[in-house]
Write a protein that holds these residues in place. Structure first.
Motif, short mmCIF file in Angstrom:
data_model
loop_
_atom_site.label_atom_id
_atom_site.label_comp_id
_atom_site.label_asym_id
_atom_site.label_seq_id
_atom_site.Cartn_x
_atom_site.Cartn_y
_atom_site.Cartn_z
N VAL A 154 -1.04 -0.54 5.90
CA VAL A 154 -1.86 -0.99 5.28
C VAL A 154 -2.50 -2.60 5.61
CG1 VAL A 154 -2.41 -1.87 2.49
CG2 VAL A 154 -0.13 -0.19 3.23
N PHE A 171 -5.85 -8.04 -1.55
CA PHE A 171 -5.42 -6.71 -0.50
C PHE A 171 -4.42 -7.87 0.15
CE2 PHE A 171 -7.99 -2.86 -0.57
CZ PHE A 171 -7.02 -2.43 -1.43
N CYS A 200 -0.18 -6.80 -0.98
CA CYS A 200 0.13 -6.71 -0.08
C CYS A 200 1.54 -8.33 0.01
CB CYS A 200 -0.68 -7.19 0.74
SG CYS A 200 -1.38 -5.63 1.42
#
Length: 153
Positions: A68, A85, A89
């Motif tokens: 990702v 992110f 993450c």
């Protein structure tokens, strides 16, 4: 604020995934079988996750996060997106360790984990313990547990 949104997103994502695995996962699933067995097995033996090594708790999520994070890093040149992110993450990557700490006892946890539990940054042990009581249909979020009050079965 972007990092806070990433943190909140990670908690919600952990809960949605945990809920789906617990309620719709089948041991015959070829892709998710090990995760289904692990998550559903914790209802009977919730202490087992506390015996696993740090790297054992994180390695499988590390692979998923890599698939990702790398494309986002390569394709997007926006610091706000990277902040969101990055936090998401990171929290998802460490969510299984946060989950393991939620199964521990204060006397056996690292001081930092206890401080983060007490501050409400990580899911408190007592809050997550409610997930391990029959009918196992609440408290699925395993980062902070902030979404648990809204995500009920």
């Amino acid at each position: 604020i972007t990092e806070l949104l990433g943190y909140l997103f990670a908690d919600l994502a952990s809960g949605v995934y945990h809920w789906a695995i617990d309620n719709y996962g089948k041991a015959s699933s070829p892709v998710f079988r090990p995760q289904i067995e692990a998550f559903q097995g914790r209802h009977k033996s919730s202490w087992k996750i506390t015996r696993r090594e740090f790297s054992n708790n994180l390695h499988s999520l590390g692979r998923v996060i890599t698939f990702v994070a790398v494309p986002i890093d390569v394709l997007v040149n926006d610091p706000v997106v990277h902040a969101f992110f990055g936090m998401s993450c990171g929290c998802i990557m460490f969510s299984q360790q946060f989950h393991a700490w939620a199964h521990g006892t204060k006397s056996r946890l690292p001081r930092l984990a206890v401080a983060l539990h007490d501050a409400g940054v990580l899911i408190p042990c007592l809050d997550h313990a409610n997930h391990h009581r029959q009918p196992y249909n609440s408290n699925y979020c395993i980062v902070s547990g902030v979404w648990n009050r809204f995500c009920k079965n």
